[in-house]
Design a protein around this motif. Sequence first.
Motif, mmCIF file in Angstrom:
data_model
loop_
_atom_site.group_PDB
_atom_site.id
_atom_site.type_symbol
_atom_site.label_atom_id
_atom_site.label_comp_id
_atom_site.label_asym_id
_atom_site.label_seq_id
_atom_site.Cartn_x
_atom_site.Cartn_y
_atom_site.Cartn_z
ATOM 1 N N CYS A 81 -3.101 10.888 0.826
ATOM 2 C CA CYS A 81 -2.614 11.236 2.158
ATOM 3 C C CYS A 81 -2.307 10.009 3.020
ATOM 4 C CB CYS A 81 -3.623 12.128 2.861
ATOM 5 S SG CYS A 81 -5.227 11.325 3.072
ATOM 6 N N CYS A 82 -2.409 8.808 2.444
ATOM 7 C CA CYS A 82 -2.236 7.583 3.231
ATOM 8 C C CYS A 82 -0.802 7.071 3.108
ATOM 9 C CB CYS A 82 -3.223 6.513 2.762
ATOM 10 S SG CYS A 82 -3.070 4.961 3.643
ATOM 11 N N CYS A 83 -0.069 7.131 4.209
ATOM 12 C CA CYS A 83 1.330 6.705 4.186
ATOM 13 C C CYS A 83 1.457 5.182 4.042
ATOM 14 C CB CYS A 83 2.063 7.199 5.417
ATOM 15 S SG CYS A 83 1.395 6.597 6.966
ATOM 16 N N ILE A 84 0.497 4.433 4.536
ATOM 17 C CA ILE A 84 0.520 2.978 4.382
ATOM 18 C C ILE A 84 0.368 2.622 2.904
ATOM 19 C CG2 ILE A 84 -0.593 0.807 5.021
ATOM 20 C CD1 ILE A 84 0.749 2.160 7.381
ATOM 21 N N SER A 85 -0.535 3.294 2.218
ATOM 22 C CA SER A 85 -0.718 3.074 0.786
ATOM 23 C C SER A 85 0.579 3.365 0.035
ATOM 24 C CB SER A 85 -1.832 3.959 0.228
ATOM 25 O OG SER A 85 -3.073 3.623 0.779
ATOM 26 N N HIS A 86 1.219 4.449 0.398
ATOM 27 C CA HIS A 86 2.479 4.825 -0.245
ATOM 28 C C HIS A 86 3.532 3.736 -0.027
ATOM 29 C CE1 HIS A 86 5.601 7.411 -1.832
ATOM 30 N NE2 HIS A 86 6.315 7.163 -0.754
ATOM 31 N N SER A 87 3.596 3.198 1.176
ATOM 32 C CA SER A 87 4.569 2.144 1.477
ATOM 33 C C SER A 87 4.295 0.883 0.670
ATOM 34 C CB SER A 87 4.549 1.807 2.971
ATOM 35 O OG SER A 87 4.903 2.934 3.719
ATOM 36 N N VAL A 88 3.037 0.510 0.536
ATOM 37 C CA VAL A 88 2.671 -0.678 -0.245
ATOM 38 C C VAL A 88 3.043 -0.462 -1.711
ATOM 39 C CG1 VAL A 88 0.703 -2.012 -1.109
ATOM 40 C CG2 VAL A 88 0.890 -1.504 1.321
ATOM 41 N N MET A 89 2.775 0.735 -2.237
ATOM 42 C CA MET A 89 3.131 1.019 -3.628
ATOM 43 C C MET A 89 4.644 0.965 -3.824
ATOM 44 S SD MET A 89 0.458 3.928 -5.007
ATOM 45 C CE MET A 89 1.250 5.212 -4.100
ATOM 46 N N GLN A 90 5.394 1.487 -2.871
ATOM 47 C CA GLN A 90 6.855 1.461 -2.957
ATOM 48 C C GLN A 90 7.382 0.028 -2.933
ATOM 49 O OE1 GLN A 90 7.903 3.947 -4.247
ATOM 50 N NE2 GLN A 90 8.952 5.256 -2.803
ATOM 51 N N LEU A 91 6.824 -0.802 -2.061
ATOM 52 C CA LEU A 91 7.250 -2.197 -1.975
ATOM 53 C C LEU A 91 7.005 -2.904 -3.303
ATOM 54 C CD1 LEU A 91 8.144 -4.750 -0.419
ATOM 55 C CD2 LEU A 91 5.736 -5.054 0.196
ATOM 56 N N ILE A 92 5.820 -2.763 -3.834
ATOM 57 C CA ILE A 92 5.475 -3.455 -5.080
ATOM 58 C C ILE A 92 6.283 -2.917 -6.256
ATOM 59 C CG2 ILE A 92 3.596 -3.804 -6.739
ATOM 60 C CD1 ILE A 92 1.722 -4.112 -4.315
ATOM 61 N N SER A 93 6.458 -1.605 -6.330
ATOM 62 C CA SER A 93 7.213 -1.032 -7.444
ATOM 63 C C SER A 93 8.708 -1.323 -7.327
ATOM 64 C CB SER A 93 6.968 0.469 -7.567
ATOM 65 O OG SER A 93 7.472 1.138 -6.436
ATOM 66 N N SER A 94 9.191 -1.662 -6.135
ATOM 67 C CA SER A 94 10.612 -1.995 -5.976
ATOM 68 C C SER A 94 10.979 -3.273 -6.731
ATOM 69 C CB SER A 94 10.976 -2.133 -4.498
ATOM 70 O OG SER A 94 10.406 -3.307 -3.950
ATOM 71 N N TYR A 95 9.993 -4.088 -7.061
ATOM 72 C CA TYR A 95 10.227 -5.295 -7.859
ATOM 73 C C TYR A 95 10.106 -5.026 -9.351
ATOM 74 C CZ TYR A 95 9.958 -7.808 -3.481
ATOM 75 O OH TYR A 95 10.198 -8.252 -2.209
ATOM 76 N N GLY A 96 9.773 -3.803 -9.707
ATOM 77 C CA GLY A 96 9.628 -3.448 -11.111
ATOM 78 C C GLY A 96 8.216 -3.601 -11.635
ATOM 79 N N ALA A 97 7.275 -3.826 -10.752
ATOM 80 C CA ALA A 97 5.881 -3.978 -11.176
ATOM 81 C C ALA A 97 5.304 -2.614 -11.515
ATOM 82 C CB ALA A 97 5.067 -4.638 -10.078
ATOM 83 N N ASN A 98 4.530 -2.570 -12.578
ATOM 84 C CA ASN A 98 3.892 -1.341 -13.003
ATOM 85 C C ASN A 98 2.407 -1.436 -12.675
ATOM 86 O OD1 ASN A 98 3.457 1.139 -14.107
ATOM 87 N ND2 ASN A 98 3.557 0.457 -16.224
ATOM 88 N N ALA A 99 2.006 -0.794 -11.607
ATOM 89 C CA ALA A 99 0.628 -0.885 -11.132
ATOM 90 C C ALA A 99 -0.226 0.226 -11.710
ATOM 91 C CB ALA A 99 0.597 -0.806 -9.611
ATOM 92 N N THR A 100 -1.504 -0.076 -11.902
ATOM 93 C CA THR A 100 -2.501 0.954 -12.169
ATOM 94 C C THR A 100 -2.967 1.432 -10.804
ATOM 95 O OG1 THR A 100 -3.219 -0.166 -14.179
ATOM 96 C CG2 THR A 100 -4.735 1.435 -13.222
ATOM 97 N N VAL A 101 -2.782 2.707 -10.536
ATOM 98 C CA VAL A 101 -3.091 3.256 -9.215
ATOM 99 C C VAL A 101 -4.279 4.198 -9.324
ATOM 100 C CG1 VAL A 101 -2.218 4.608 -7.277
ATOM 101 C CG2 VAL A 101 -0.680 3.075 -8.510
#
Length: 163
Positions: A81-101
Amino acid sequence: MASLHIYHSTTEKPFAKPDHNTTTNLTFLLLFCVHNKLTKQKTKLRLKKKNLKQNISKKQAMDIVNRLVEQKPLVIFTKSCCCISHSVMQLISSYGANATVYQLDEMSNGKEVESALQKLGLRPGVPAVFIGQKLVGGANEIISLQVQGRLVPALKQAGALWV
């Protein structure tokens, strides 16, 4: 009409027949007692929650988080439910990084992990980003790295980017 008889708890003798003011006062007293009991229960719950958070040491917090982070180049702790978390994930994934969430609100030990993250100095506990098994921080730190042009090199160095 039913009559109201109130007895003293110790002597078991009836009190004087209540009039309207007495009934009003008794109603108020009853509501006050119920409210007071509920307040005490809420206070006990708050104390239990605080005690849970205080029972975990900083070393234990590091152990909990390290187990989840080990052998992974990029880990993000979030809440769904955290929109800030979603934004951080979007920023990082926009570079093609594959994060463990890890979505803390969907994990059985999510509250414990969040408490551990807070023990490590994160306020609020999410988002929490680890790059190369090192705590980078939350949204402010990720945005700062982005603005300084150091986010992509950090992701590359950790092996989170395939470029």
